[in-house]
Write a protein that holds these residues in place. Structure first.
Motif, PDB file in Angstrom:
ATOM      1  N   GLN A  56       0.840  -1.184   0.000  1.00 59.67           N
ATOM      2  CA  GLN A  56       0.000   0.000   0.000  1.00 59.67           C
ATOM      3  C   GLN A  56       0.880   1.240   0.000  1.00 59.67           C
ATOM      4  OE1 GLN A  56      -2.907   0.098   3.126  1.00 59.67           O
ATOM      5  NE2 GLN A  56      -3.520   2.194   2.726  1.00 59.67           N
ATOM      6  N   MET A  57       0.639   2.130  -0.948  1.00 60.27           N
ATOM      7  CA  MET A  57       1.531   3.273  -1.155  1.00 60.27           C
ATOM      8  C   MET A  57       0.764   4.581  -1.046  1.00 60.27           C
ATOM      9  SD  MET A  57       3.998   4.033  -4.456  1.00 60.27           S
ATOM     10  CE  MET A  57       4.630   2.348  -4.447  1.00 60.27           C
ATOM     11  N   TYR A  58       1.420   5.570  -0.477  1.00 61.44           N
ATOM     12  CA  TYR A  58       0.831   6.899  -0.329  1.00 61.44           C
ATOM     13  C   TYR A  58       1.595   7.893  -1.198  1.00 61.44           C
ATOM     14  CZ  TYR A  58      -1.467   4.770   3.665  1.00 61.44           C
ATOM     15  OH  TYR A  58      -2.221   3.941   4.466  1.00 61.44           O
ATOM     16  N   ASP A  60       2.422  11.005  -0.657  1.00 61.67           N
ATOM     17  CA  ASP A  60       3.306  11.965   0.003  1.00 61.67           C
ATOM     18  C   ASP A  60       3.866  11.458   1.321  1.00 61.67           C
ATOM     19  OD1 ASP A  60       0.933  11.924   1.318  1.00 61.67           O
ATOM     20  OD2 ASP A  60       0.587  14.088   1.293  1.00 61.67           O
ATOM     21  N   ALA A  61       3.911  10.137   1.513  1.00 62.14           N
ATOM     22  CA  ALA A  61       4.436   9.587   2.762  1.00 62.14           C
ATOM     23  C   ALA A  61       4.899   8.149   2.575  1.00 62.14           C
ATOM     24  CB  ALA A  61       3.374   9.643   3.858  1.00 62.14           C
ATOM     25  N   PHE A  62       5.935   7.786   3.309  1.00 61.09           N
ATOM     26  CA  PHE A  62       6.367   6.390   3.392  1.00 61.09           C
ATOM     27  C   PHE A  62       5.467   5.692   4.411  1.00 61.09           C
ATOM     28  CE2 PHE A  62       9.906   9.053   2.176  1.00 61.09           C
ATOM     29  CZ  PHE A  62      10.346   8.417   1.027  1.00 61.09           C
ATOM     30  N   SER A  63       5.528   4.364   4.438  1.00 61.02           N
ATOM     31  CA  SER A  63       4.567   3.642   5.273  1.00 61.02           C
ATOM     32  C   SER A  63       5.156   2.355   5.824  1.00 61.02           C
ATOM     33  CB  SER A  63       3.317   3.312   4.447  1.00 61.02           C
ATOM     34  OG  SER A  63       2.390   2.577   5.214  1.00 61.02           O
ATOM     35  N   GLY A  64       4.700   2.002   7.020  1.00 62.60           N
ATOM     36  CA  GLY A  64       5.018   0.708   7.606  1.00 62.60           C
ATOM     37  C   GLY A  64       3.733  -0.054   7.866  1.00 62.60           C
ATOM     38  N   ASN A  65       3.757  -1.345   7.692  1.00 64.74           N
ATOM     39  CA  ASN A  65       2.575  -2.185   7.893  1.00 64.74           C
ATOM     40  C   ASN A  65       2.676  -2.862   9.257  1.00 64.74           C
ATOM     41  OD1 ASN A  65       0.488  -4.021   7.834  1.00 64.74           O
ATOM     42  ND2 ASN A  65       1.207  -5.147   6.051  1.00 64.74           N
ATOM     43  N   MET A  66       1.784  -2.488  10.170  1.00 64.93           N
ATOM     44  CA  MET A  66       1.784  -3.042  11.520  1.00 64.93           C
ATOM     45  C   MET A  66       0.504  -3.831  11.721  1.00 64.93           C
ATOM     46  SD  MET A  66       1.984  -1.075  15.208  1.00 64.93           S
ATOM     47  CE  MET A  66       3.608  -0.369  15.012  1.00 64.93           C
ATOM     48  N   SER A  67       0.608  -5.149  11.653  1.00 59.67           N
ATOM     49  CA  SER A  67      -0.543  -6.033  11.793  1.00 59.67           C
ATOM     50  C   SER A  67      -0.233  -7.095  12.851  1.00 59.67           C
ATOM     51  CB  SER A  67      -0.856  -6.708  10.454  1.00 59.67           C
ATOM     52  OG  SER A  67      -1.895  -7.653  10.570  1.00 59.67           O
ATOM     53  N   PRO A  68      -1.245  -7.569  13.596  1.00 65.81           N
ATOM     54  CA  PRO A  68      -0.987  -8.613  14.603  1.00 65.81           C
ATOM     55  C   PRO A  68      -0.289  -9.835  14.030  1.00 65.81           C
ATOM     56  CG  PRO A  68      -3.178  -7.713  14.895  1.00 65.81           C
ATOM     57  CD  PRO A  68      -2.642  -7.114  13.618  1.00 65.81           C
ATOM     58  N   TYR A  70       1.007 -11.561   9.886  1.00 71.42           N
ATOM     59  CA  TYR A  70       1.077 -11.398   8.437  1.00 71.42           C
ATOM     60  C   TYR A  70       0.890 -12.750   7.774  1.00 71.42           C
ATOM     61  CZ  TYR A  70       3.594  -7.119   9.789  1.00 71.42           C
ATOM     62  OH  TYR A  70       3.975  -5.932  10.357  1.00 71.42           O
ATOM     63  N   ILE A  71       0.290 -12.723   6.595  1.00 73.49           N
ATOM     64  CA  ILE A  71       0.141 -13.916   5.774  1.00 73.49           C
ATOM     65  C   ILE A  71       0.747 -13.626   4.407  1.00 73.49           C
ATOM     66  CG2 ILE A  71      -1.463 -15.496   4.642  1.00 73.49           C
ATOM     67  CD1 ILE A  71      -3.400 -15.022   6.960  1.00 73.49           C
ATOM     68  N   GLY A  72       1.740 -14.415   4.027  1.00 75.56           N
ATOM     69  CA  GLY A  72       2.339 -14.271   2.706  1.00 75.56           C
ATOM     70  C   GLY A  72       1.370 -14.751   1.642  1.00 75.56           C
ATOM     71  N   SER A  73       1.166 -13.926   0.619  1.00 72.80           N
ATOM     72  CA  SER A  73       0.138 -14.259  -0.364  1.00 72.80           C
ATOM     73  C   SER A  73       0.610 -14.077  -1.797  1.00 72.80           C
ATOM     74  CB  SER A  73      -1.091 -13.361  -0.127  1.00 72.80           C
ATOM     75  OG  SER A  73      -2.066 -13.581  -1.131  1.00 72.80           O
ATOM     76  N   LEU A  74       0.182 -15.026  -2.637  1.00 74.42           N
ATOM     77  CA  LEU A  74       0.363 -14.904  -4.087  1.00 74.42           C
ATOM     78  C   LEU A  74      -0.983 -15.101  -4.792  1.00 74.42           C
ATOM     79  CD1 LEU A  74       3.729 -16.815  -4.716  1.00 74.42           C
ATOM     80  CD2 LEU A  74       3.357 -14.352  -4.651  1.00 74.42           C
ATOM     81  N   LYS A  75      -2.055 -14.679  -4.132  1.00 77.37           N
ATOM     82  CA  LYS A  75      -3.392 -14.826  -4.712  1.00 77.37           C
ATOM     83  C   LYS A  75      -3.498 -14.179  -6.082  1.00 77.37           C
ATOM     84  CE  LYS A  75      -6.109 -15.164  -0.429  1.00 77.37           C
ATOM     85  NZ  LYS A  75      -7.131 -14.483   0.405  1.00 77.37           N
ATOM     86  N   THR A 108       3.707   7.008   7.758  1.00 78.83           N
ATOM     87  CA  THR A 108       2.451   6.623   8.389  1.00 78.83           C
ATOM     88  C   THR A 108       2.431   5.109   8.600  1.00 78.83           C
ATOM     89  OG1 THR A 108       0.037   6.818   8.228  1.00 78.83           O
ATOM     90  CG2 THR A 108       1.214   6.283   6.202  1.00 78.83           C
ATOM     91  N   LEU A 109       1.528   4.657   9.441  1.00 84.67           N
ATOM     92  CA  LEU A 109       1.370   3.230   9.689  1.00 84.67           C
ATOM     93  C   LEU A 109       0.035   2.751   9.147  1.00 84.67           C
ATOM     94  CD1 LEU A 109       2.711   2.916  13.344  1.00 84.67           C
ATOM     95  CD2 LEU A 109       3.826   2.069  11.273  1.00 84.67           C
ATOM     96  N   SER A 110       0.029   1.603   8.501  1.00 85.34           N
ATOM     97  CA  SER A 110      -1.195   0.967   8.037  1.00 85.34           C
ATOM     98  C   SER A 110      -1.281  -0.400   8.706  1.00 85.34           C
ATOM     99  CB  SER A 110      -1.184   0.821   6.511  1.00 85.34           C
ATOM    100  OG  SER A 110      -0.101  -0.002   6.106  1.00 85.34           O
ATOM    101  N   SER A 111      -2.344  -1.149   8.429  1.00 83.47           N
ATOM    102  CA  SER A 111      -2.469  -2.492   8.990  1.00 83.47           C
ATOM    103  C   SER A 111      -3.141  -3.401   7.980  1.00 83.47           C
ATOM    104  CB  SER A 111      -3.292  -2.459  10.284  1.00 83.47           C
ATOM    105  OG  SER A 111      -3.372  -3.751  10.850  1.00 83.47           O
ATOM    106  N   SER A 112      -2.361  -4.341   7.454  1.00 86.28           N
ATOM    107  CA  SER A 112      -2.884  -5.289   6.481  1.00 86.28           C
ATOM    108  C   SER A 112      -2.288  -6.662   6.757  1.00 86.28           C
ATOM    109  CB  SER A 112      -2.542  -4.852   5.055  1.00 86.28           C
ATOM    110  OG  SER A 112      -2.952  -5.822   4.113  1.00 86.28           O
TER     111      SER A 112
END
Length: 263
Positions: A56-58, A60-68, A70-75, A108-112
């Motif tokens: 996920q990209m913004y 005007d900002a860099f981002s970190g993904n903070m989730s309880p 993670y699941i690696g996916s190639l869907k 910013t922080l996201s959660s996925s």
């Protein structure tokens, strides 16, 4: 502290369930991943931080993904089975967030829970012997190359304050017009990009990377310049030896594996 650093590609064809018989054409890259995986195991990281241009990209900002978790996916490539499950390094991501705020770098922080393939593929290939290692996914932004270099500098400053051992991996394919095997066709810009960005990454030529012609980089159809810019910023001033373990482009997309031996 940073104990390991590398640039790797993220072709879905590197994974058996997607690549199948096509993996045979990526022998050099797969061998280079095996070398990296062994070296990474010996580095004993607590956390692997992976910078991806496909998260996920913004604008005007860099981002970190903070989730309880993670699941690696190639869907997106037809494989609906999870590649792996991993835990976040909440503390590291929080510290990076605070440090960026203090240095006025937009972050910013996201959660996925579901990870993009730019993170999933390198993490899957590099953690065979590191089942308990934590993960800290970081995303590039739509900001310029100079801003990505500066983000890398601030990222390294933040990691240096940590007592944990951090491996920094940037996920970066090169040009999608590297040669005539490309479905999108070869282009002079593709050939130029392949040569220039690999040279700059190996020689730590930060200014050379920043000064690359933006129009030509766009025409090269690449997603590697910004992640590599972050790496070069993060390693600036560190005594190191850079080695390209492999380079190949059997499908017209440039795949380079670069290992940085840190002094």
């Amino acid at each position: 502290m940073i104990v390991f650093a590398a640039v790797v590609p993220h072709s879905p064809l590197l994974i058996q369930s997607v690549g199948k018989e096509h993996r045979e054409k990526l022998t050099q890259t797969l061998k280079a991943f095996e070398q990296l995986e062994q070296a990474l195991y010996l580095a004993k990281p607590d956390t692997i931080m992976i910078v991806s241009p496909h998260a996920q990209m913004y604008p005007d900002a860099f981002s970190g993904n903070m989730s309880p978790k993670y699941i690696g996916s190639l869907k997106a490539f037809g494989d609906h089975e999870p590649l792996f499950e991993a835990k976040a390094d909440f503390l590291l991501l929080d510290h990076v967030h605070r440090a960026m705020r203090g240095s006025k770098v937009p972050f910013t922080l996201s959660s996925s829970e579901e990870l993009d393939y730019g993170v999933s593929i390198p993490f899957s290939l590099l953690t065979t012997h590191l089942p308990n290692v934590k993960l800290a996914p970081i995303s590039t932004s739509l900001l310029g190359i100079a801003e990505h270099v500066q983000f890398g500098r601030e990222l390294a400053n933040s990691i240096r304050q940590e007592t944990s051992r951090v491996a920094l991996i940037v996920s970066a394919d090169l040009s999608h017009h590297a040669n005539a095997a490309s479905p999108k066709g070869a282009s002079p810009e593709g050939e130029w990009f392949e040569k220039a960005v690999r040279e700059y990454a190996l020689t730590q030529n930060v200014q050379g990377l920043i000064d690359m012609d933006a129009t030509k980089c766009e025409a090269a159809g690449q997603c590697g310049q910004k992640p590599i810019a972050i790496m070069m910023g993060a390693l600036e001033g560190i005594k190191l030896k850079a080695t390209e373990l492999s380079y190949e482009a059997p499908f017209g997309v440039g795949y380079s594996v670069i290992k940085y031996d840190l002094a």
